[in-house]
Enzyme design. Structure first.
Site: not given
Lengths: 105, 409
Positions: A103-105
């Protein structure tokens, strides 16, 4: 291939410095990874988060976001940051032997 | 007649509408598109409004200009989807049944998710630039601003267009230099990430650009609240950063209708197969663009690459075949860096942004991860391409799958 020596054993790491083979993980390894992250001792609250992360990862194939941790782990955001300073989701994933959350994109 | 319903007429929904309208047999399929808004926004243009590069007119057109004839258009808010009943309930009372559903309801900012953000300082000294209202309010504020502490803050990931906050910082450096008050403006970029960007190589290179432009970088800062009285943002670990002007990138979330339908994750994004774009839990639903939970960037270029894949897979599924086209997470972003220059990055799920050249027939090559005038022209040209080709579902000379041609690994 980057490796790290913990409890007298060599462990392979991925590009983000997380454990490459999840089968290498156990509670002792978690404690050593925690020390590398500056967390000297893992208490019950740490373990709630770590176990929740592992459970979500098994179900979904990805570690949960801070928002999901806050909503469902029983540990609120403020405490998450106190337990795992700077980046709770990333740091807890590392200690839990999981890859960096996607999710850390 | 079989019924195809598309929810959302933004970039992804409009593109899919046009592509499918061109190929589906009109005697076999009735296409319906639902959207509550009548205006289509060119969202990449919002970034330029605070700096007087674009006006509001440059980023707005009526949605109806992009709807082909013969399509059933419903202008209503969505109440909820009932996937087990194969129907959508609308706020205006209509019930719309479907055989196939494409969800393209997007993502939007939710400043109310952060304590104190959308309160007394909102649009006075706290602004967003992810809405046309925020971008215009910021333009008006900058007109008479004499300088001070400008803080650009990402609340939490994921966000739409993850490079936009960096572009905003670069453009602010240029804008205040041109105005002759750069020495009075202290620019700080505050992010929850460990670096300037999400991916390591690009993060290092973009971090160097920040330093070169004298923009301070504060990493691993998770904002907990805004202290309006003292004009400070405060982290979960009680670190404080004072501001005179706060440009916030609030939490991004999927549409409220997704939450009401019980179909989303903690951000109201829909669990979606990262390759086929089918909704994980439903056989006859596809999801595209910002509405998905995919680990790809939330950006128009990504929706565009997904659209080609979704088209093929949709046709396979309705003809009873397996959806075999695979989306690779391809993203392609021109990063405006100020002073008439830009930087280009091109990447996918597995390959992070790399330096080198990006070939584009007839126009390119563009330089990757380097600041050039050509990349700036690419960005400017893109608005014309968007309105005239992309949104109408016409072919662009760029492949859906990322290519390694020109890249230096």
């Amino acid at each position: 291939m980057e490796t790290v020596e913990l409890v007298g054993k060599q462990f392979e790491l991925d590009d983000d410095g997380h454990l490459k083979n999840q089968s290498d993980w156990n509670e002792e390894v978690a404690k050593e990874f925690a020390k590398l992250e500056g967390i000297e001792e893992l208490n019950d609250r740490h373990w709630i988060v770590i176990n929740f992360m592992r459970k979500v990862y098994q179900e979904k194939g990805d570690a949960p976001s801070i928002r999901r941790l806050t909503k469902e782990s029983g540990v609120d955001t403020k405490e998450l940051y106190a337990l795992f300073p700077k980046g709770p989701a990333k740091k807890a994933a590392k200690i839990a032997g999981l890859p960096k959350p996607k999710g850390c994109i | 007649m079989k019924k195809l319903v598309i929810l959302g007429a933004g970039t992804a929904g409009t593109m899919m509408l046009n592509k499918l309208h061109n190929v589906l047999d009109k005697n076999e399929w009735q296409i319906t598109i639902v959207d509550q808004h009548e205006t289509h926004y060119y969202q990449p243009g919002f970034l330029f409004i605070p700096f007087n590069i674009y006006t509001c007119k440059d980023v707005i057109k009526p949605k109806r200009d992009f709807f082909p004839t013969g399509v059933n258009v419903i202008n209503s808010e969505i109440d909820k989807i009932e996937p087990k009943e194969n129907r959508v309930l609308l706020k205006d009372g209509q019930v719309v049944g479907y055989d196939q559903l494409i969800i393209a309801t997007g993502a939007k900012i939710k400043p109310e998710e952060t304590e104190g953000l959308k309160e007394e300082l909102w649009y006075k000294s706290i602004f967003d630039f992810y809405t046309v209202e925020g971008a215009c309010a910021l333009r008006d504020f900058f007109k008479n601003w004499e300088g001070g502490k400008l803080v650009i803050n990402i609340t939490e990931m994921p966000i739409k267009c993850p490079v936009a906050p960096l572009e905003f910082s670069f453009l602010a450096d240029w804008f205040f230099t041109e105005k002759g008050i750069r020495d009075k403006v202290d620019i700080q970029f505050v992010t929850p990430l460990p670096g300037a960007f999400t991916q390591p190589k690009a993060s290092a290179i973009l971090g160097d650009f920040l330093e070169k432009k004298n923009i301070k970088l504060k990493t691993e800062f998770g904002i907990a609240r805004v202290d309006a009285e003292n004009k400070k943002i405060v982290s979960w670990e009680e670190e404080e950063i004072p501001f005179d002007c706060l440009v916030t990138i609030p939490t991004n979330m999927g549409d409220d209708a997704i939450e009401r339908s019980g179909m989303g994750n903690e951000f109201n994004f829909i669990p979606t197969d990262k390759q086929t774009l089918k909704a994980l839990e439903y056989e006859n639903i596809f999801v595209i663009g910002d509405a998905t939970d995919l680990p790809s960037s939330k950006a128009g270029s990504v929706a565009h690459f997904q659209a080609d894949i979704l088209l093929e897979n949709f046709l396979s599924v309705v003809e009873g075949r397996e959806p075999n086209e695979k989306f690779d997470g391809h993203a392609n972003c021109f990063i405006e860096s100020g002073f008439g220059k830009g930087i280009l990055i091109d990447f996918n799920y597995d390959t992070e942004p790399l330096p080198g050249k990006f070939p584009l027939p007839g126009v390119g090559p563009f330089s990757l991860l380097e600041e050039t005038k050509m990349n700036h022209y690419g960005k400017i040209m893109f608005r014309w391409m968007y309105w005239n080709f992309l949104i109408k579902g016409l072919e662009l000379p760029i492949e859906s799958q990322m290519s390694m041609a020109g890249k230096r690994a």
